[in-house]
Design a protein around this motif. Structure first.
Motif, PDB file in Angstrom:
ATOM      1  N   GLY A   1       5.087  21.453 -17.346  1.00 39.75           N
ATOM      2  CA  GLY A   1       4.738  21.190 -15.996  1.00 39.75           C
ATOM      3  C   GLY A   1       3.512  21.838 -15.332  1.00 39.75           C
ATOM      4  N   VAL A   2       2.486  22.038 -16.415  1.00 40.01           N
ATOM      5  CA  VAL A   2       1.240  22.950 -15.868  1.00 40.01           C
ATOM      6  C   VAL A   2       0.180  21.729 -16.264  1.00 40.01           C
ATOM      7  CG1 VAL A   2      -0.356  24.716 -16.178  1.00 40.01           C
ATOM      8  CG2 VAL A   2       2.091  25.295 -16.416  1.00 40.01           C
ATOM      9  N   ALA A   3      -0.648  21.346 -15.064  1.00 36.92           N
ATOM     10  CA  ALA A   3      -1.857  20.688 -15.479  1.00 36.92           C
ATOM     11  C   ALA A   3      -3.082  21.132 -15.082  1.00 36.92           C
ATOM     12  CB  ALA A   3      -1.550  19.442 -14.413  1.00 36.92           C
ATOM     13  N   LEU A   4      -4.015  20.794 -15.799  1.00 35.67           N
ATOM     14  CA  LEU A   4      -5.520  21.273 -15.821  1.00 35.67           C
ATOM     15  C   LEU A   4      -6.506  20.109 -15.645  1.00 35.67           C
ATOM     16  CD1 LEU A   4      -7.764  23.364 -15.804  1.00 35.67           C
ATOM     17  CD2 LEU A   4      -7.777  23.160 -18.097  1.00 35.67           C
ATOM     18  N   LEU A   5      -7.212  20.159 -14.213  1.00 32.51           N
ATOM     19  CA  LEU A   5      -8.219  19.426 -13.904  1.00 32.51           C
ATOM     20  C   LEU A   5      -9.593  20.268 -14.354  1.00 32.51           C
ATOM     21  CD1 LEU A   5      -8.678  16.796 -11.309  1.00 32.51           C
ATOM     22  CD2 LEU A   5     -10.438  18.842 -11.516  1.00 32.51           C
ATOM     23  N   THR A   6     -10.170  19.710 -15.475  1.00 29.87           N
ATOM     24  CA  THR A   6     -11.494  20.648 -16.011  1.00 29.87           C
ATOM     25  C   THR A   6     -12.526  20.196 -15.110  1.00 29.87           C
ATOM     26  OG1 THR A   6     -11.991  18.577 -17.238  1.00 29.87           O
ATOM     27  CG2 THR A   6     -10.553  20.329 -18.074  1.00 29.87           C
ATOM     28  N   ASN A   7     -13.471  20.839 -14.991  1.00 34.51           N
ATOM     29  CA  ASN A   7     -14.683  20.665 -14.347  1.00 34.51           C
ATOM     30  C   ASN A   7     -15.791  19.842 -14.667  1.00 34.51           C
ATOM     31  OD1 ASN A   7     -16.055  22.017 -16.474  1.00 34.51           O
ATOM     32  ND2 ASN A   7     -16.206  23.977 -15.338  1.00 34.51           N
ATOM     33  N   ASP A   8     -15.511  19.219 -15.818  1.00 33.89           N
ATOM     34  CA  ASP A   8     -16.525  18.143 -16.269  1.00 33.89           C
ATOM     35  C   ASP A   8     -15.778  17.082 -16.827  1.00 33.89           C
ATOM     36  OD1 ASP A   8     -18.196  16.461 -17.580  1.00 33.89           O
ATOM     37  OD2 ASP A   8     -19.227  18.186 -18.581  1.00 33.89           O
ATOM     38  N   ARG A   9     -15.610  16.134 -15.745  1.00 31.94           N
ATOM     39  CA  ARG A   9     -14.656  14.908 -16.109  1.00 31.94           C
ATOM     40  C   ARG A   9     -15.140  14.071 -17.279  1.00 31.94           C
ATOM     41  NH1 ARG A   9     -16.274  14.171 -10.757  1.00 31.94           N
ATOM     42  NH2 ARG A   9     -18.242  13.134 -10.710  1.00 31.94           N
ATOM     43  N   LYS A  10     -16.509  13.844 -17.317  1.00 35.34           N
ATOM     44  CA  LYS A  10     -17.023  13.032 -18.403  1.00 35.34           C
ATOM     45  C   LYS A  10     -16.863  13.540 -19.796  1.00 35.34           C
ATOM     46  CE  LYS A  10     -20.153   9.557 -16.526  1.00 35.34           C
ATOM     47  NZ  LYS A  10     -20.007   9.708 -15.103  1.00 35.34           N
TER      48      LYS A  10
ATOM     49  N   PRO B   1       3.607  17.721 -11.976  1.00 37.85           N
ATOM     50  CA  PRO B   1       3.389  19.221 -12.285  1.00 37.85           C
ATOM     51  C   PRO B   1       3.942  20.160 -11.556  1.00 37.85           C
ATOM     52  CG  PRO B   1       1.440  18.135 -11.354  1.00 37.85           C
ATOM     53  CD  PRO B   1       2.592  17.160 -11.301  1.00 37.85           C
ATOM     54  N   LYS B   2       4.306  21.301 -11.823  1.00 38.23           N
ATOM     55  CA  LYS B   2       4.559  22.391 -11.090  1.00 38.23           C
ATOM     56  C   LYS B   2       3.602  23.325 -10.500  1.00 38.23           C
ATOM     57  CE  LYS B   2       8.996  23.234 -13.392  1.00 38.23           C
ATOM     58  NZ  LYS B   2       9.089  23.639 -14.753  1.00 38.23           N
ATOM     59  N   VAL B   3       2.653  23.349 -11.714  1.00 41.20           N
ATOM     60  CA  VAL B   3       1.367  24.196 -11.284  1.00 41.20           C
ATOM     61  C   VAL B   3       0.243  23.237 -11.427  1.00 41.20           C
ATOM     62  CG1 VAL B   3       0.064  26.243 -11.825  1.00 41.20           C
ATOM     63  CG2 VAL B   3       2.362  26.340 -11.695  1.00 41.20           C
ATOM     64  N   LEU B   4      -0.692  23.136 -10.748  1.00 44.48           N
ATOM     65  CA  LEU B   4      -1.859  22.344 -10.782  1.00 44.48           C
ATOM     66  C   LEU B   4      -3.119  23.317 -10.783  1.00 44.48           C
ATOM     67  CD1 LEU B   4      -2.455  19.509 -11.085  1.00 44.48           C
ATOM     68  CD2 LEU B   4      -2.418  19.290  -8.409  1.00 44.48           C
ATOM     69  N   LEU B   5      -3.824  23.248 -11.925  1.00 42.51           N
ATOM     70  CA  LEU B   5      -4.979  23.995 -11.928  1.00 42.51           C
ATOM     71  C   LEU B   5      -6.235  23.279 -11.763  1.00 42.51           C
ATOM     72  CD1 LEU B   5      -4.028  25.955 -15.399  1.00 42.51           C
ATOM     73  CD2 LEU B   5      -3.800  26.632 -13.032  1.00 42.51           C
ATOM     74  N   LEU B   6      -7.008  23.328 -10.512  1.00 39.73           N
ATOM     75  CA  LEU B   6      -7.975  22.347 -10.258  1.00 39.73           C
ATOM     76  C   LEU B   6      -9.251  23.586 -10.516  1.00 39.73           C
ATOM     77  CD1 LEU B   6      -6.335  20.667  -7.142  1.00 39.73           C
ATOM     78  CD2 LEU B   6      -6.296  20.089  -9.472  1.00 39.73           C
ATOM     79  N   ASP B   7     -10.223  22.910 -11.396  1.00 39.28           N
ATOM     80  CA  ASP B   7     -11.600  23.462 -11.615  1.00 39.28           C
ATOM     81  C   ASP B   7     -12.607  22.571 -10.838  1.00 39.28           C
ATOM     82  OD1 ASP B   7     -13.638  24.646 -12.330  1.00 39.28           O
ATOM     83  OD2 ASP B   7     -13.169  24.871 -14.430  1.00 39.28           O
TER      84      ASP B   7
END
Ligand SMILES: Nc1ncnc2c1ncn2[C@@H]1O[C@H](COP(=O)(O)OP(=O)(O)OP(=O)(O)O)[C@@H](O)[C@H]1O
Ligand SMILES: Nc1ncnc2c1ncn2[C@@H]1O[C@H](COP(=O)(O)OP(=O)(O)OP(=O)(O)O)[C@@H](O)[C@H]1O
Ligand SMILES: [Mg+2]
Ligand SMILES: [Mg+2]
Lengths: 298, 322, 523, 322
Positions: C347-356, C432-438
């Motif tokens: 349940g941990v998700a990471l949105l990276t800082n470079d989508r492409k 997700p339980k934890v969302l990491l947004l970069d």
């Protein structure tokens, strides 16, 4: 594979050891594997002989390098079955001038700067095949010719010999294709021929693989009874086997000359003089004589 | 229709067929037998192309299919002819052999991160070597050598005859059926199974896939395993049709298979394409071969024409760079 | 120094005039009769929602898109640049939205790409290095011109991109979202440079989605909406509210919707956490980081470029395998993720800082991308169920007002903001339980930004814990319940919402002054 | 040292050399002649590898080098032997032929946007066909057929002998010198000339290069032209050493050349690598071949070992994905 290291003249101290270098141009073709095998079996009968086999993997320059290696290794006799006449003439000449007797197998070199040539004549064999077919078909009929690689001398000679053989008869070569010695290609080409011609009386392939491929194609089309299949090479486990199994109607042996090479080598090593040219005859294997091991042709 | 890649690939096939209709070798092209033989001939390549498609989709390439085919053909002949095992044992054994070879190159590529081109090139050389070991450099045929050097001859195994058989009144070769089956399997895997989607994703953007929890290494490795297994099937067909195992078989088939995949319109960059396209590609090249053959075009001409037609065919479907 | 003085009087000469520009991609018309006029010595801000056509308009000026209707005048002469090369020759320099650097080449080679100083065709490397050094120093960068670009974090790369444009001594410099990856100090540098350029009489086209930047540097503003020219006006005459209305076409509430914290149980706890990105360095990018996040809380991670924030996220997420140190607790249980897979499963998700580069598979459809992370449970037994995937994607995407003709569209046909929403949708799929947004709003327009902020509120309401990296201070300050500031991979300060001001955050980020961390009173 | 790709490639070479020292075939490995011959044998491949490096750097691949070699060898023999032109005319003519072939595949790839793999595959088939046309399917040798079908033999052209000559007391082959020259030329082009930067840039990120005003199409096309010209040089060397033009020459050399480039450490993805690495790769494979050959390892074993050693060599230098 490191078992047989290069010439090591230190195995049997009591008796003089001879090292023979054998440079095979390509072990891709079973016929050449057979040649090495013949040499090995012949040499096995003479404990004083040690043969080092090398395979040039169909690369002229590599074979040239092998000759150079054998020369620098100072072998007692060099047997070479050259890939090309032209480029190997010179290295072999260097070998002879370095005092190493050279036996040339199967394919000729230019000039005469070698000790002895042993080989058969593709042209003659092609001619014999042609004549046999003329006789078998009663002088007329449709023939398919599946040719070996036409950039190679054997392919060209077998072809031209065949033409000589059927000259003057009413045989028609209705379909001719280069199957590059390969069975799958032969089968494909034969399928095309079958698709185009309803009447085919004989298939002549420049090697037994080709003939076999053609047979399988015809058999698949249910027409193998309507035609004769003739091949060349007559290796015991291929052509001859096919004749015995009734797949081929005839095959003409293209002798490897392996055994003869060892005999000649021994003569040379014992200081006897050997003929410059030993042309091997061919043997015909067909239904009637295959049991007796074929008949030698003049 | 021309918008879709499939449409464009179809156009290429059409092009070739039209050539066939024009140069029909006095009607030979219209005989059903011709088409049956074309399909039979194309089948072995086609089976290889199935596996190749999976690998290429994942952004890789497999140069070893031709050698794996040879290795399997040799082993298959050994088992079926010399040890006369039944087909029920031979086929699984062959699949395992192929799968292992593929697994090795898959491991080296996906896990150790060696470029697929070089990893499979190595496997191509290695498998060829193994094939020669296994066969002792001779064809493994129905002629068995006795201890005394003479030969005795055994029957061609039943299941070889079965594979080389024809059905529907001799109008369809069994190998063609096998090819069709392979296409079907590959299609199901690629478009119906999760794994197929993973392959597309990895081919499209490996890092993004990894960060989305796609099991990149496993999925990629499996692609090579699959390629090896398809190569094994092709090897069995080859052996059955030649009624022997030839260690020299399959030379250069890898390029043929790749050409078929790419002519279909699957991108070598990975991520784009499909098995349907490959089918079209297989037919295109298969018919091209056949047409040149029934017209008995001499070798040189064949090569030149093939080269030109390949380019033309691909040009009909190039995607403009944006 | 302050803006009013540096504004130019409108008599200034016109450098570029684009009129009646219409551009079609196949059937879709992305620009309809658009226009743009750039005067010497002005900063001309070009704004509009994602997909409005800003970049396209610029690419036409830059000679990248050559099929279009309309006329372009440069210095009063009608021109039609056919290649980027020609545009350069006409004195146009462009900083493209998608970084156009080549990672595998040195900084110098990148800056002089296509116009290297040569003698007899041979490149004069020494000369290149010298000049490169000059230009990067102008931007306050001190980097070796011989190092490969890929070895620098994305922020540094963006500065290199800017240096590349400046070094062309162009008359007109177009900057397409140049600060999307920059932090405050670099932005300051850029702005002061822009002022110098203005004094030199250059014209600057500046595309951005950041309101505060518009307020600070705009002389004139042109607004595009759906490819149409809405209007051009001096910045003074366009207060934020009106500007937004021009852009969005409707009234819009305040930019930052009020964030109501719903603190729940502790979700994630790091103790002396350290990260060793094996890829490039033995030295840890992050070390001794201790922090906690509670359910329904947004924890902001502040820091300059190179602070290691992204590495921290990748480390938590298992992106570097198990190359991490220290302890991590998820919902009170000890965890360490060896792969993103494991992180996602728990349940941990990471949105990276470079989508492409790391967020999307551009060649796949929206559905495929939105369901990629959740594909396992969407395809029990391995067999996919397209209908189910479609429904799932539909369900997560719908609250985001994704602007796309159909969910089967390839994502590379979408514009920046919409692509970002697809990435968010992907992560919501795994509940997700934890969302990491970069950098969740990098390159996203105000409308979409606002929607994302609202979504973040909804998620926290659902008890999701969010860690947020953003280089936009206002965003960081208003969205975060607490802020942890990193400096050189270490925690420089932990600030409560009350303590957090632009000053305190920046001080801590630059490591100059150490702010007392708040007592762990919450738990 | 191990950090730099060059260092790692060197490690691979070292590995092979050590094998050579261990299995030195009773000292044969220590004879200077052995090394001279190794270099001579590796030269033709090496020359192809030079061109291949340029193409691969630009993110492409050239499968047609082997066939172009054959075509040029045939034409070269025609001109030098049959029409006995002097070397001063033959060499430029050959370069032009090679350049044109390369130019065509370059155009098809760079301008028409066909995938390099498939474009050069087509050229590979096409050039082979042309070679067979030009030679009439026969080897072009010093044996000329008279109208009556008998043969007369002409002298081997002087410049053939020159190329096939040895210098420094027979311790260095001229072809090796030519190879060295090619390396030098390629090195200047790649690491000093503007064009080389373009190739690196294009290989690294084609779109970005275009945006930065790099003449992408021209630069890429030129890479293939160069590859064709290097192939021409190789063809001349081949013809001179075989003293004839063989339309079957160069079969499979393309894979060899690619393997050499990649083993050096140049990435098939393009943008990373260099000619120095290629040199190391050439030596690695060249020596590997030689060692197996002087030890008279049978073919099967040779293939297996080659496969294994290639993988090991590449493993010593794989770059971890960032
Ligand atoms: N090469 C292309 N092919 C097809 N459509 C395109 C292409 N490039 C852009 N578009 C479309 O044109 C429209 C405008 O794109 P553009 O990049 O100019 O928007 P933008 O204003 O720059 O948005 P953002 O603020 O997100 O950068 C978008 O809908 C986009 O999908
Ligand atoms: N590929 C790389 N090679 C070498 N060093 C790198 C690389 N990527 C990052 N670094 C270093 O790692 C540290 C953290 O970089 P990172 O990109 O995480 O910064 P960041 O905090 O994410 O900045 P931003 O807010 O721009 O994302 C910096 O010292 C940077 O120089
Ligand atoms: Mg844009
Ligand atoms: Mg970052």
């Amino acid at each position: 594979g490191k078992s047989n290291e290069a010439a090591a003249p230190n195995s049997a101290p009591n008796q003089k050891q001879f090292v023979i270098g054998m440079s095979q141009c390509n072990l891709g073709e079973p016929w050449r594997v057979q040649m090495d095998a013949d040499i090995a079996t012949a040499a096995a009968r003479h404990p004083e002989l040690k043969v080092v086999f090398k395979d040039a993997q169909n690369d002229t320059l590599q074979q040239r390098a092998q000759v150079e290696e054998f020369v620098s290794a100072k072998v007692d006799v060099l047997i070479i079955s050259p890939k090309e006449a032209q480029p190997l003439t010179e290295p072999v000449a260097h070998a002879t001038t370095a005092g190493i007797p050279v036996i040339v197998l199967d394919r000729r070199l230019l000039g005469t700067n070698y000790t002895c040539f042993i080989g058969a004549d593709n042209k003659k064999i092609g001619k014999a095949a042609g004549e046999w077919i003329v006789k078998a078909l009663g002088g007329k009929g449709n023939v398919v010719e599946l040719m070996g690689l036409q950039t190679s001398t054997p392919g060209q000679d077998r072809h031209s010999g065949f033409l000589e053989g059927i000259a003057g008869s009413d045989l028609q070569v209705v379909f001719r294709a280069d199957m590059q010695w390969l069975e799958p290609n032969a089968r494909q080409e034969m399928e095309s021929a079958l698709a185009r011609f309803d009447r085919i009386d004989c298939v002549f392939a420049h090697n037994d693989d080709g003939a076999h491929g053609a047979y399988l194609a015809a058999k698949a089309a249910g027409r193998e009874q309507q035609m004769k299949f003739v091949g060349i090479d007559a290796l015991p486990q291929e052509g001859v086997a096919y004749v015995r199994q009734g797949i081929l109607d005839a095959t003409f042996q293209y002798p490897t000359g392996g055994a003869e090479a060892i005999d000649t080598a021994l003569k040379i090593l014992h200081g006897e003089t050997v003929p410059k040219d030993i042309v091997l005859g061919t043997r015909l294997f067909d239904k009637d004589n295959v049991a007796q091991g074929g008949v030698a042709l003049p | 229709m021309l918008a879709s890649p499939a449409g464009r690939a179809f156009l290429a096939l059409l092009l070739v067929l039209i050539i066939g209709v024009i140069f029909n070798a006095d009607g030979a092209f219209f005989k059903i037998g011709t088409h049956r033989d074309t399909l039979r001939q194309a089948s072995v390549y086609g089976i290889l192309a199935c596996g190749m498609t999976l690998v290429i989709l994942s952004g890789g390439i497999d140069l070893s299919v031709g050698s794996m085919l040879a290795l399997v053909a040799v082993c298959c002949a050994q088992m079926a002819i010399h040890w006369n095992w039944s087909g029920w044992c031979v086929v699984p054994a062959c699949l395992i052999i192929g799968g292992c070879c593929g697994g090795v190159s898959g491991f080296v590529t996906a896990r150790l991160g060696v470029q697929p081109f070089i990893a499979t090139l190595a496997m191509m050389v290695l498998a060829r070597g193994l094939a020669k070991y296994a066969s002792g450099g001779m064809k493994v045929s129905t002629a068995l050598m006795n201890p005394d050097g003479s030969f005795r001859y055994v029957e061609v195994p039943r299941f070889f005859r079965l594979v080389d058989h024809r059905i529907l009144g001799g109008n369809l070769s069994v190998v063609t059926l096998i090819f069709a089956a392979c296409i079907a399997v590959a299609w199901v895997l690629m478009s119906k199974h999760r794994w197929g989607r993973y392959l597309y994703a990895i081919g499209g953007n490996e890092e993004a896939s990894r960060l989305s929890g796609v099991p990149v290494v496993a999925a990629k490795t499996l692609a090579y395993v699959a390629s090896g297994m398809f190569a094994a099937v092709a090897g069995i067909c080859q052996a059955a049709q030649e009624q022997q195992g030839d260690p020299e078989a399959g030379m250069g088939y890898e390029l043929m298979a790749i050409a078929m995949v790419v002519i279909g319109g699957t991108s070598l960059m990975g991520g784009r394409g499909g098995i349907g396209l490959t089918l079209l590609g297989v037919l295109t090249i298969g018919y091209l071969d056949k047409i040149l053959s029934i017209n008995a075009v001499p070798e040189a001409g064949r090569l030149v024409l093939t080269g030109i037609i390949i380019v033309v065919a691909v040009l009909t479907q190039r995607r403009k760079r944006t | 120094m302050n803006d009013p003085e540096s504004r130019t009087e409108s008599r200034a000469a016109t450098l570029v005039r684009m009129n009646g520009i219409t551009k079609r991609f196949g059937k879709v018309t992305v620009l309809k009769d658009a226009q743009l006029e750039v005067r010497s010595g002005e900063v001309h801000v070009l704004v509009g929602e994602n997909g409005a056509g800003k970049s396209t308009l610029i690419k036409i000026l830059a000679g990248i898109h050559t099929e279009f209707e309309g006329r372009i005048e440069i210095g009063g002469r009608e021109v039609r640049p056919q290649t980027p090369w020609e545009a350069k020759a006409l004195g146009i320099a462009v900083i493209h939205q998608e970084l156009s650097l080549i990672g595998s080449m040195s900084v110098a080679d990148n800056i002089f790409l296509g116009r290297a100083p040569t003698r007899a065709g041979l490149v004069l490397d020494a000369e290149q290095w010298r000049q490169t050094g000059h230009w990067v120093r102008q931007l306050g960068l001190d980097i070796d011109a011989r190092r490969l670009v890929e070895q620098f974090p994305i922020a540094v790369q963006q500065l290199i991109e800017i240096a590349k444009a400046l070094s062309q001594n162009a008359k007109v410099i177009v900057m397409d979202e140049p600060t999307s990856a920059l932090n405050a100090p670099e932005v300051e540098k850029l702005f002061s440079l822009i002022r110098i350029l203005k004094q030199k009489g250059c014209g600057i086209v500046y595309i951005t989605h950041k309101m505060e930047e518009i307020e600070r540097i705009a002389d004139r503003i042109t607004v595009l909406r759906d490819g149409q020219w809405i209007g051009t006006a001096p910045a003074a005459e366009l207060p934020a509210a009106k500007l937004i209305q021009w852009m969005v076409g409707r009234e819009m509430g305040e930019q930052f919707p009020r964030h109501t914290p719903h603190p729940g149980a502790e979700r994630l706890r790091l103790e002396n956490f350290g990260v060793f990105p094996t890829s490039f360095s033995r030295k840890p990018a992050v070390q001794d980081v201790s922090l906690t996040v509670r359910a329904g809380e947004i924890l902001g991670i502040g820091g300059l470029q190179g602070s290691g924030a992204s590495e921290l996220f990748l480390g938590i997420f298992g992106g570097y395998g198990s190359a991490t140190r220290g302890r991590m607790q998820l919902d009170g249980t000890e965890r360490r993720f060896a792969s993103p897979r494991q992180a996602i499963e728990s349940g941990v998700a990471l949105l990276t800082n470079d989508r492409k580069a790391t967020g999307l598979v551009l060649s796949l459809s929206i559905v495929a991308n939105a369901t990629l992370a959740a594909l396992r449970e969407l395809s029990p037994g391995g067999w996919r169920q397209p209908a189910r995937e479609y429904a799932a994607a539909q369900q997560t995407v719908s609250p985001m007002q994704l602007r796309a003709a159909s969910l089967d569209l390839e994502v590379n046909a979408l514009s920046g903001g919409n692509q970002q929403k697809v990435v968010l949708a992907k992560w919501l799929q795994i509940r997700p339980k934890v969302l990491l947004l970069d950098e969740p709003t990098r390159g996203v327009d105000i409308g979409a930004k606002r929607e994302i902020y609202q979504l973040m509120n909804q998620w926290t309401a659902q008890g999701i814990a969010i860690l947020l990296i953003t280089s936009e201070l206002p965003e960081l300050l208003t969205l975060s319940d607490r802020i942890v500031v990193l400096h050189r991979g270490r925690v420089a300060a932990e600030l409560s919402r009350e303590q957090a001001t632009p000053e305190t955050v920046l001080m801590a980020a630059m490591g100059s002054k150490r702010v007392e961390p708040v007592a762990e009173s919450q738990n």
